[in-house]
Design a protein around this motif. Structure first.
Motif, PDB file in Angstrom:
ATOM      1  N   ASN A 258       8.640  35.958 -11.305  1.00  0.00           N
ATOM      2  CA  ASN A 258       7.968  34.662 -11.378  1.00  0.00           C
ATOM      3  C   ASN A 258       6.545  34.818 -11.906  1.00  0.00           C
ATOM      4  O   ASN A 258       6.081  34.027 -12.739  1.00  0.00           O
ATOM      5  CB  ASN A 258       7.956  34.015  -9.991  1.00  0.00           C
ATOM      6  CG  ASN A 258       7.461  32.584 -10.025  1.00  0.00           C
ATOM      7  OD1 ASN A 258       7.849  31.806 -10.898  1.00  0.00           O
ATOM      8  ND2 ASN A 258       6.595  32.226  -9.095  1.00  0.00           N
ATOM      9  N   ILE A 262       4.987  33.248 -15.368  1.00  0.00           N
ATOM     10  CA  ILE A 262       3.783  32.422 -15.438  1.00  0.00           C
ATOM     11  C   ILE A 262       2.811  32.982 -16.476  1.00  0.00           C
ATOM     12  O   ILE A 262       2.242  32.237 -17.304  1.00  0.00           O
ATOM     13  CB  ILE A 262       3.117  32.337 -14.053  1.00  0.00           C
ATOM     14  CG1 ILE A 262       4.001  31.539 -13.090  1.00  0.00           C
ATOM     15  CG2 ILE A 262       1.731  31.708 -14.151  1.00  0.00           C
ATOM     16  CD1 ILE A 262       3.510  31.535 -11.665  1.00  0.00           C
ATOM     17  N   GLU A 307      -2.549  24.734 -17.624  1.00  0.00           N
ATOM     18  CA  GLU A 307      -1.222  25.267 -17.284  1.00  0.00           C
ATOM     19  C   GLU A 307      -1.193  25.783 -15.847  1.00  0.00           C
ATOM     20  O   GLU A 307      -0.220  25.548 -15.112  1.00  0.00           O
ATOM     21  CB  GLU A 307      -0.852  26.395 -18.249  1.00  0.00           C
ATOM     22  CG  GLU A 307      -0.486  25.912 -19.643  1.00  0.00           C
ATOM     23  CD  GLU A 307      -0.055  27.062 -20.538  1.00  0.00           C
ATOM     24  OE1 GLU A 307       1.075  27.007 -21.059  1.00  0.00           O
ATOM     25  OE2 GLU A 307      -0.835  28.009 -20.687  1.00  0.00           O
ATOM     26  N   PHE A 311       1.328  24.480 -12.945  1.00  0.00           N
ATOM     27  CA  PHE A 311       2.204  25.400 -12.222  1.00  0.00           C
ATOM     28  C   PHE A 311       1.941  25.356 -10.718  1.00  0.00           C
ATOM     29  O   PHE A 311       2.864  25.440  -9.907  1.00  0.00           O
ATOM     30  CB  PHE A 311       2.012  26.834 -12.741  1.00  0.00           C
ATOM     31  CG  PHE A 311       2.433  27.024 -14.165  1.00  0.00           C
ATOM     32  CD1 PHE A 311       3.415  26.220 -14.735  1.00  0.00           C
ATOM     33  CD2 PHE A 311       1.850  28.011 -14.960  1.00  0.00           C
ATOM     34  CE1 PHE A 311       3.818  26.389 -16.055  1.00  0.00           C
ATOM     35  CE2 PHE A 311       2.246  28.187 -16.278  1.00  0.00           C
ATOM     36  CZ  PHE A 311       3.221  27.376 -16.824  1.00  0.00           C
ATOM     37  N   TRP A 312       0.662  25.246 -10.342  1.00  0.00           N
ATOM     38  CA  TRP A 312       0.308  25.209  -8.927  1.00  0.00           C
ATOM     39  C   TRP A 312       0.846  23.952  -8.254  1.00  0.00           C
ATOM     40  O   TRP A 312       1.384  23.994  -7.147  1.00  0.00           O
ATOM     41  CB  TRP A 312      -1.214  25.258  -8.790  1.00  0.00           C
ATOM     42  CG  TRP A 312      -1.668  25.103  -7.357  1.00  0.00           C
ATOM     43  CD1 TRP A 312      -1.541  26.000  -6.356  1.00  0.00           C
ATOM     44  CD2 TRP A 312      -2.294  23.948  -6.796  1.00  0.00           C
ATOM     45  NE1 TRP A 312      -2.070  25.490  -5.180  1.00  0.00           N
ATOM     46  CE2 TRP A 312      -2.539  24.226  -5.429  1.00  0.00           C
ATOM     47  CE3 TRP A 312      -2.695  22.715  -7.310  1.00  0.00           C
ATOM     48  CZ2 TRP A 312      -3.148  23.309  -4.586  1.00  0.00           C
ATOM     49  CZ3 TRP A 312      -3.305  21.808  -6.467  1.00  0.00           C
ATOM     50  CH2 TRP A 312      -3.525  22.103  -5.125  1.00  0.00           C
ATOM     51  N   LYS A 314       3.421  22.252  -9.156  1.00  0.00           N
ATOM     52  CA  LYS A 314       4.884  22.307  -9.114  1.00  0.00           C
ATOM     53  C   LYS A 314       5.381  23.373  -8.137  1.00  0.00           C
ATOM     54  O   LYS A 314       6.585  23.559  -7.972  1.00  0.00           O
ATOM     55  CB  LYS A 314       5.433  22.579 -10.516  1.00  0.00           C
ATOM     56  CG  LYS A 314       5.283  21.388 -11.459  1.00  0.00           C
ATOM     57  CD  LYS A 314       5.945  21.672 -12.786  1.00  0.00           C
ATOM     58  CE  LYS A 314       5.905  20.435 -13.688  1.00  0.00           C
ATOM     59  NZ  LYS A 314       6.705  19.318 -13.137  1.00  0.00           N
ATOM     60  N   TRP A 316       4.885  26.754  -8.186  1.00  0.00           N
ATOM     61  CA  TRP A 316       5.320  28.022  -8.740  1.00  0.00           C
ATOM     62  C   TRP A 316       4.672  29.213  -8.038  1.00  0.00           C
ATOM     63  O   TRP A 316       5.146  30.347  -8.148  1.00  0.00           O
ATOM     64  CB  TRP A 316       5.000  28.082 -10.240  1.00  0.00           C
ATOM     65  CG  TRP A 316       5.976  27.303 -11.083  1.00  0.00           C
ATOM     66  CD1 TRP A 316       6.618  26.156 -10.734  1.00  0.00           C
ATOM     67  CD2 TRP A 316       6.402  27.618 -12.407  1.00  0.00           C
ATOM     68  NE1 TRP A 316       7.425  25.721 -11.750  1.00  0.00           N
ATOM     69  CE2 TRP A 316       7.310  26.615 -12.800  1.00  0.00           C
ATOM     70  CE3 TRP A 316       6.105  28.639 -13.295  1.00  0.00           C
ATOM     71  CZ2 TRP A 316       7.914  26.598 -14.049  1.00  0.00           C
ATOM     72  CZ3 TRP A 316       6.707  28.637 -14.530  1.00  0.00           C
ATOM     73  CH2 TRP A 316       7.613  27.630 -14.914  1.00  0.00           C
TER      74      TRP A 316
END
Length: 318
Positions: A258, A262, A307, A311-312, A314, A316
């Protein structure tokens, strides 16, 4: 070599350590058990022949554990007994029992005097009239007592190790689980062999007209079944721990993948911008800007931060 004789003496049990085979009176009606402890069974030939057994039985003594069925050699019956090896499970520990008339002969690499429960039972009941049948019951009682002690010790270690589920595993735990599983499998093999041997003894008692042993042997068999269930539950727990360990390893691997994903996702648009302005066209207006380099860096930084924020949100990074 160590030879131990157990005999009746005035209706009491007497245990004698003999210097040699010549000290044994094979026609003594009071003799109940003769134990021969020897590390190399190749040296049993003279002893076995002096005991009145044939060459066929001697040849069978050289291969303990070859079969766990009751074998008859003229008037004698031979049975191998698989015991827990106190020095470890890398090597098997066998005691061969030979039944002839009312006398039991045993051959192994551990002297009978080392079986503490067995010797304690003899001393506690030395004032009673005993026979070889009683001694056999005491001996198997010792076997169960020893089995139970070892099984409880192993189960305690597994229960303590199972707390790793709550605090997390480390890299060495896979080897520990594999070692425990190997021990449990070895223990189950020993218990199954003992259970098979116990199942054969009632046939022996029928031959010798000693049907009263069946109740005692039935109790011993039930204890072995209980120990077998304990080991099977321990094996199931180890399977669960192994699955949990593999799950933790897979989760750690997924987290690492993961992170790499990222990082790769962040650098895709940055690489795209760098690729555009790395093309060798003559007319590219942005290349003539005085602050074009700094503008490109700010743009790349803004894209990377945007980005990371997406991502944070969502999840991730969870």
């Amino acid at each position: 070599m160590e030879i131990t004789e157990i005999k009746r003496s005035d209706n009491q049990i007497e245990v004698r350590r003999l210097k040699g085979i010549e000290d044994i009176n094979f026609i003594d009606p009071e003799c109940l058990w003769v134990d021969v402890q020897i590390e190399d069974r190749q040296g049993l030939k003279d002893i076995v022949l002096k005991m009145g057994f044939n060459h066929e039985l001697y040849d069978r003594l050289l291969s303990p554990g070859e079969t766990f069925r009751l074998q008859q050699f003229n008037e004698a019956y031979l049975l191998d007994l698989h015991l827990f090896n106190p020095k470890g499970l890398d090597t098997s520990n066998y005691m061969t029992l030979v039944f002839r008339g009312d006398v039991i002969y045993s051959f192994g690499d551990v002297p009978l005097t080392k079986f503490t429960y067995f010797m304690n039972m003899l001393s506690k009941r030395s004032n009673r009239k005993q026979n070889s049948n009683d001694l056999m019951a005491y001996f198997f009682g010792h076997m169960i007592d020893n089995d139970l002690r070892i099984v409880r010790s192993l189960r305690s270690k597994i229960d303590h190790f199972s707390e790793k589920v709550f605090i997390g595993f480390d890299n060495k735990d896979a080897d520990t689980i594999a070692r425990f599983k190997n021990q449990v499998e070895q223990y189950l093999t020993v218990i199954e062999d003992q259970f098979l041997a116990i199942g054969l003894l009632p046939d022996l008692s029928r031959v010798q007209e000693q049907a009263e042993t069946k109740i005692t042997l039935s109790r011993i068999a039930s204890h072995l079944e209980h120990l077998q269930r304990i080991m099977e539950r321990a094996e199931d727990k180890l399977d669960f721990l192994l699955q949990q360990y593999q799950s933790d390893v897979q989760e750690l691997t997924n987290r690492r993948i993961n992170i790499l994903t990222i990082v790769q996702a962040i650098f895709v648009p940055l690489t795209f911008i760098a690729g555009i302005y790395g093309m060798n066209f003559v007319h590219m207006p942005e290349l003539e800007w005085a602050n074009g380099y700094f503008i490109a860096l700010v743009l790349m930084g803004f894209i990377a931060c945007a980005e990371l924020l997406v991502f944070w949100r969502k999840g991730w990074f969870d």
